[in-house]
Design an enzyme around this catalytic site. Structure first.
Site, PDB file in Angstrom:
ATOM      1  N   TYR A 168      -0.076 -22.553  29.815  1.00 46.01           N
ATOM      2  CA  TYR A 168      -0.843 -21.787  28.825  1.00 46.01           C
ATOM      3  C   TYR A 168      -0.009 -21.565  27.557  1.00 46.01           C
ATOM      4  O   TYR A 168      -0.490 -21.775  26.434  1.00 46.01           O
ATOM      5  CB  TYR A 168      -1.264 -20.455  29.453  1.00 46.01           C
ATOM      6  CG  TYR A 168      -2.176 -19.612  28.586  1.00 46.01           C
ATOM      7  CD1 TYR A 168      -3.511 -19.978  28.386  1.00 46.01           C
ATOM      8  CD2 TYR A 168      -1.717 -18.444  27.982  1.00 46.01           C
ATOM      9  CE1 TYR A 168      -4.354 -19.206  27.600  1.00 46.01           C
ATOM     10  CE2 TYR A 168      -2.548 -17.662  27.195  1.00 46.01           C
ATOM     11  CZ  TYR A 168      -3.873 -18.049  27.009  1.00 46.01           C
ATOM     12  OH  TYR A 168      -4.698 -17.274  26.225  1.00 46.01           O
ATOM     13  N   VAL A 187     -15.280 -29.113  24.116  1.00 48.81           N
ATOM     14  CA  VAL A 187     -14.394 -29.257  22.947  1.00 48.81           C
ATOM     15  C   VAL A 187     -13.507 -30.499  23.019  1.00 48.81           C
ATOM     16  O   VAL A 187     -13.010 -30.960  21.995  1.00 48.81           O
ATOM     17  CB  VAL A 187     -13.502 -28.002  22.717  1.00 48.81           C
ATOM     18  CG1 VAL A 187     -14.349 -26.820  22.287  1.00 48.81           C
ATOM     19  CG2 VAL A 187     -12.662 -27.671  23.940  1.00 48.81           C
ATOM     20  N   PHE A 234      -7.071  -8.590  25.195  1.00 51.47           N
ATOM     21  CA  PHE A 234      -8.402  -8.149  24.773  1.00 51.47           C
ATOM     22  C   PHE A 234      -9.343  -8.028  25.965  1.00 51.47           C
ATOM     23  O   PHE A 234      -9.220  -8.759  26.939  1.00 51.47           O
ATOM     24  CB  PHE A 234      -8.992  -9.137  23.750  1.00 51.47           C
ATOM     25  CG  PHE A 234      -8.514  -8.880  22.351  1.00 51.47           C
ATOM     26  CD1 PHE A 234      -7.194  -9.130  21.990  1.00 51.47           C
ATOM     27  CD2 PHE A 234      -9.372  -8.354  21.390  1.00 51.47           C
ATOM     28  CE1 PHE A 234      -6.742  -8.868  20.706  1.00 51.47           C
ATOM     29  CE2 PHE A 234      -8.929  -8.094  20.105  1.00 51.47           C
ATOM     30  CZ  PHE A 234      -7.613  -8.351  19.760  1.00 51.47           C
ATOM     31  N   CYS A 272     -12.389 -20.817  19.550  1.00 50.51           N
ATOM     32  CA  CYS A 272     -12.149 -19.767  20.553  1.00 50.51           C
ATOM     33  C   CYS A 272     -12.201 -20.293  21.987  1.00 50.51           C
ATOM     34  O   CYS A 272     -11.784 -19.584  22.902  1.00 50.51           O
ATOM     35  CB  CYS A 272     -13.192 -18.656  20.432  1.00 50.51           C
ATOM     36  SG  CYS A 272     -12.778 -17.411  19.204  1.00 50.51           S
ATOM     37  N   SER A 324     -19.120 -16.299  24.791  1.00 55.73           N
ATOM     38  CA  SER A 324     -18.447 -15.239  25.547  1.00 55.73           C
ATOM     39  C   SER A 324     -17.299 -14.631  24.739  1.00 55.73           C
ATOM     40  O   SER A 324     -16.785 -15.251  23.799  1.00 55.73           O
ATOM     41  CB  SER A 324     -17.897 -15.854  26.850  1.00 55.73           C
ATOM     42  OG  SER A 324     -17.166 -14.910  27.596  1.00 55.73           O
ATOM     43  N   LEU A 349     -14.285 -13.278  22.724  1.00 57.92           N
ATOM     44  CA  LEU A 349     -13.878 -13.212  21.311  1.00 57.92           C
ATOM     45  C   LEU A 349     -14.803 -14.051  20.424  1.00 57.92           C
ATOM     46  O   LEU A 349     -15.150 -13.641  19.310  1.00 57.92           O
ATOM     47  CB  LEU A 349     -12.433 -13.700  21.160  1.00 57.92           C
ATOM     48  CG  LEU A 349     -11.375 -12.987  22.024  1.00 57.92           C
ATOM     49  CD1 LEU A 349      -9.981 -13.527  21.717  1.00 57.92           C
ATOM     50  CD2 LEU A 349     -11.421 -11.471  21.812  1.00 57.92           C
ATOM     51  N   LYS A 379      -0.701 -22.862  23.686  1.00 55.66           N
ATOM     52  CA  LYS A 379      -0.845 -21.931  22.562  1.00 55.66           C
ATOM     53  C   LYS A 379       0.284 -22.114  21.545  1.00 55.66           C
ATOM     54  O   LYS A 379       0.084 -21.961  20.340  1.00 55.66           O
ATOM     55  CB  LYS A 379      -0.898 -20.488  23.077  1.00 55.66           C
ATOM     56  CG  LYS A 379      -2.108 -20.210  23.992  1.00 55.66           C
ATOM     57  CD  LYS A 379      -3.423 -20.515  23.304  1.00 55.66           C
ATOM     58  CE  LYS A 379      -4.626 -20.016  24.094  1.00 55.66           C
ATOM     59  NZ  LYS A 379      -5.894 -20.251  23.368  1.00 55.66           N
ATOM     60  N   SER A 430      -2.249 -17.170  21.172  1.00 58.94           N
ATOM     61  CA  SER A 430      -2.071 -16.022  22.069  1.00 58.94           C
ATOM     62  C   SER A 430      -0.646 -15.538  21.848  1.00 58.94           C
ATOM     63  O   SER A 430       0.224 -16.325  21.436  1.00 58.94           O
ATOM     64  CB  SER A 430      -2.219 -16.469  23.526  1.00 58.94           C
ATOM     65  OG  SER A 430      -1.678 -15.491  24.408  1.00 58.94           O
ATOM     66  N   THR A 456     -12.224  -9.009  27.497  1.00 60.15           N
ATOM     67  CA  THR A 456     -13.238 -10.080  27.533  1.00 60.15           C
ATOM     68  C   THR A 456     -13.389 -10.517  28.989  1.00 60.15           C
ATOM     69  O   THR A 456     -12.536 -10.182  29.828  1.00 60.15           O
ATOM     70  CB  THR A 456     -12.777 -11.311  26.719  1.00 60.15           C
ATOM     71  OG1 THR A 456     -11.665 -11.896  27.397  1.00 60.15           O
ATOM     72  CG2 THR A 456     -12.396 -10.954  25.294  1.00 60.15           C
TER      73      THR A 456
HETATM   74  N1  LIG Z   1      -8.902 -12.131  26.112  1.00 65.20           N
HETATM   75  C1  LIG Z   1      -7.624 -12.114  25.834  1.00 65.20           C
HETATM   76  O1  LIG Z   1      -6.918 -11.157  26.157  1.00 65.20           O
HETATM   77  C2  LIG Z   1      -6.965 -13.245  25.081  1.00 65.20           C
HETATM   78  C3  LIG Z   1      -5.638 -13.082  24.670  1.00 65.20           C
HETATM   79  C4  LIG Z   1      -5.019 -14.107  23.968  1.00 65.20           C
HETATM   80  C5  LIG Z   1      -5.705 -15.265  23.678  1.00 65.20           C
HETATM   81  N2  LIG Z   1      -6.993 -15.403  24.102  1.00 65.20           N
HETATM   82  C6  LIG Z   1      -7.653 -16.665  23.771  1.00 65.20           C
HETATM   83  O2  LIG Z   1      -8.860 -16.391  23.084  1.00 65.20           O
HETATM   84  C7  LIG Z   1      -9.812 -17.420  23.344  1.00 65.20           C
HETATM   85  C8  LIG Z   1     -11.109 -16.770  23.801  1.00 65.20           C
HETATM   86  O3  LIG Z   1     -10.852 -16.078  25.011  1.00 65.20           O
HETATM   87  P1  LIG Z   1     -11.885 -15.053  25.664  1.00 65.20           P
HETATM   88  O4  LIG Z   1     -11.052 -13.975  26.243  1.00 65.20           O
HETATM   89  O5  LIG Z   1     -12.968 -14.752  24.713  1.00 65.20           O
HETATM   90  O6  LIG Z   1     -12.403 -15.981  26.883  1.00 65.20           O
HETATM   91  P2  LIG Z   1     -13.837 -16.126  27.559  1.00 65.20           P
HETATM   92  O7  LIG Z   1     -13.576 -16.762  28.892  1.00 65.20           O
HETATM   93  O8  LIG Z   1     -14.614 -14.851  27.501  1.00 65.20           O
HETATM   94  O9  LIG Z   1     -14.569 -17.190  26.601  1.00 65.20           O
HETATM   95  C9  LIG Z   1     -14.126 -18.514  26.500  1.00 65.20           C
HETATM   96  C10 LIG Z   1     -15.349 -19.406  26.343  1.00 65.20           C
HETATM   97  O10 LIG Z   1     -14.879 -20.753  26.183  1.00 65.20           O
HETATM   98  C11 LIG Z   1     -15.778 -21.609  26.856  1.00 65.20           C
HETATM   99  N3  LIG Z   1     -15.102 -22.872  27.174  1.00 65.20           N
HETATM  100  C12 LIG Z   1     -14.078 -23.072  28.065  1.00 65.20           C
HETATM  101  N4  LIG Z   1     -13.746 -24.367  28.091  1.00 65.20           N
HETATM  102  C13 LIG Z   1     -14.557 -25.002  27.204  1.00 65.20           C
HETATM  103  C14 LIG Z   1     -14.689 -26.355  26.794  1.00 65.20           C
HETATM  104  N5  LIG Z   1     -13.909 -27.332  27.322  1.00 65.20           N
HETATM  105  N6  LIG Z   1     -15.607 -26.655  25.852  1.00 65.20           N
HETATM  106  C15 LIG Z   1     -16.403 -25.692  25.320  1.00 65.20           C
HETATM  107  N7  LIG Z   1     -16.338 -24.396  25.694  1.00 65.20           N
HETATM  108  C16 LIG Z   1     -15.425 -24.058  26.625  1.00 65.20           C
HETATM  109  C17 LIG Z   1     -16.169 -20.843  28.105  1.00 65.20           C
HETATM  110  O11 LIG Z   1     -17.387 -21.335  28.657  1.00 65.20           O
HETATM  111  C18 LIG Z   1     -16.293 -19.419  27.558  1.00 65.20           C
HETATM  112  O12 LIG Z   1     -17.625 -19.130  27.149  1.00 65.20           O
HETATM  113  C19 LIG Z   1      -9.156 -18.342  24.373  1.00 65.20           C
HETATM  114  O13 LIG Z   1      -8.609 -19.457  23.698  1.00 65.20           O
HETATM  115  C20 LIG Z   1      -8.057 -17.505  24.977  1.00 65.20           C
HETATM  116  O14 LIG Z   1      -6.981 -18.280  25.446  1.00 65.20           O
HETATM  117  C21 LIG Z   1      -7.646 -14.431  24.784  1.00 65.20           C
END
Ligand SMILES: NC(=O)c1ccc[n+]([C@@H]2O[C@H](COP(=O)([O-])OP(=O)(O)OC[C@H]3O[C@@H](n4cnc5c(N)ncnc54)[C@H](O)[C@@H]3O)[C@@H](O)[C@H]2O)c1
Length: 257
Positions: free
Chosen positions: A163, A60, A196, A86, A15, A17, A167, A150, A198
C-alpha cells in the site's frame, strides 16, 4: 478554476471520499462523471445527484473502459475539466509473515496495479481529453488532476509495504506530471489523507482504528469525507496550487503499529 458548470471525473465516486467529492461539486453547480466498479452503489449515487451526474461502471486499470467513460462524459457534458482519482484498495501483509511465508507477489502487484497504475491510467487519459479544451482563462488553464495518496506514503505501518509503495508512487509522479502538463495548462496535485471515516476504514477492526485515532493529534477523531471534499474544492479554485502533495491528517504521524 470555477466549479460552476465544470465537469469532474471522479474514480471511486460510489463510496467514501470520492462520493463526498461528487456531492460537494454538484452542490456547488458542477457536473460529475462517477467511475466505479460497484454498479449498484455507483448508479444510486448518480441518481441521487440528478442530471448533473453520470455513472459509468469501469475499472481504473482498463484503458478501453476508461477511455469510453471519458468519451461518454464529454458527449454528455461538453468537456472534461477535472479528474479526481479516489479509487483504491487497502492491503495488509508483512514482507515475511509469522509462519515464515514471504508476502504474496500477486497481492503486491494487485495493489500497485489499482492504486498506482490505475491512477496514472485515468490521469493520462483525462489529461489528453483536457488538452482538447479551449483555455478557460488568461493563464491558459485547461484542466486539473487531483490524485489521492495516503499518509502511508510517508509513514507506512507494519504490513503496508504494498500500500505504501503504491501511494509513494503517486506522490512521486505528482511533480513530473505537473511539469509534463504545464505547457497544456493542466495542473496536478495530490492529497495525502490521514484516517477518514469511510467504508474502507470503518471495515477495519476497532483494534486497528483506535490506535490510529490516538495517533491523530487534533481533532482527535477520524476525518469526515466532506473535509477531503473541501480540499478538492480548494485545489480546483486556487489556480496557483500545482505540483504539490498536501497531507490532510490532523497532524497524525503513524507509528509502526
Ligand atoms: N479512508 C481513509 O482513511 C483513507 C486514508 C488514506 C487514503 N485513502 C485513500 O482514499 C481513496 C478512497 O478511499 P475510501 O476510504 O473512500 O475507500 P472506499 O472503499 O470507500 O471507496 C473506494 C471506491 O473505489 C472503488 N474501486 C476500487 N477498485 C476499483 C477499480 N479497480 N476501478 C474502479 N473503482 C474501484 C470501490 O468500488 C469503492 O467504491 C483510496 O485511494 C484510499 O487508499 C483513504
Amino acid at each position: 478554476m470555477q466549479i460552476k458548470n465544470s465537469t469532474t471525473l471522479i474514480t471511486g465516486g460510489a463510496s467514501g471520499l470520492g462520493h463526498a467529492t461528487a456531492q460537494a461539486l454538484v452542490e456547488r453547480g458542477g457536473r460529475v462523471l462517477i467511475i466505479d466498479l460497484n454498479q449498484e452503489q455507483g448508479q444510486a449515487a448518480a441518481q441521487a445527484l440528478g442530471d448533473a451526474a453520470l455513472f459509468v461502471q469501469a475499472d481504473v486499470t482498463d484503458e478501453a473502459q476508461i477511455q469510453s467513460a471519458i468519451d461518454q462524459a464529454v458527449e454528455q457534458f461538453g468537456r472534461l475539466d477535472v479528474c479526481v482519482n479516489c479509487a483504491g484498495i487497502g492491503s495488509a501483509n508483512k514482507t515475511v509473515d509469522r509462519e515464515g511465508a514471504p508476502h504474496p507477489l500477486d497481492g503486491f502487484e494487485k495493489v500497485i496495479q489499482i492504486n498506482l497504475i490505475g491512477s496514472f491510467n485515468v490521469g493520462r487519459l483525462a489529461a489528453a481529453a483536457m488538452a482538447k479544451n479551449a483555455p478557460i482563462d488568461a493563464d491558459g488553464q485547461r484542466g486539473l488532476i487531483v490524485n489521492t495518496a495516503s499518509v502511508a506514503a510517508f509513514d507506512g505501518q507494519l504490513g503496508q509495504a504494498a500500500y505504501s509503495a503504491s501511494k509513494g508512487g503517486i506522490v512521486g509522479m505528482t511533480l513530473p506530471m505537473a511539469r509534463d502538463l504545464a505547457s497544456l495548462g493542466i495542473r496536478c496535485n495530490t492529497i495525502a489523507p490521514g484516517i477518514f471515516s469511510t467504508p474502507l476504514m470503518n471495515g477495519m477492526p476497532d483494534k486497528v482504528k483506535e490506535p490510529l485515532v490516538a495517533m491523530t493529534q487534533f481533532p482527535k477523531r477520524l476525518g469526515h469525507p466532506e473535509e477531503y471534499a473541501r480540499m478538492v474544492v480548494t485545489l480546483i479554485e486556487n489556480d496557483f496550487m500545482n505540483g504539490e502533495t498536501l497531507r490532510l491528517d490532523g497532524a497524525i504521524r503513524m507509528q509502526p503499529r
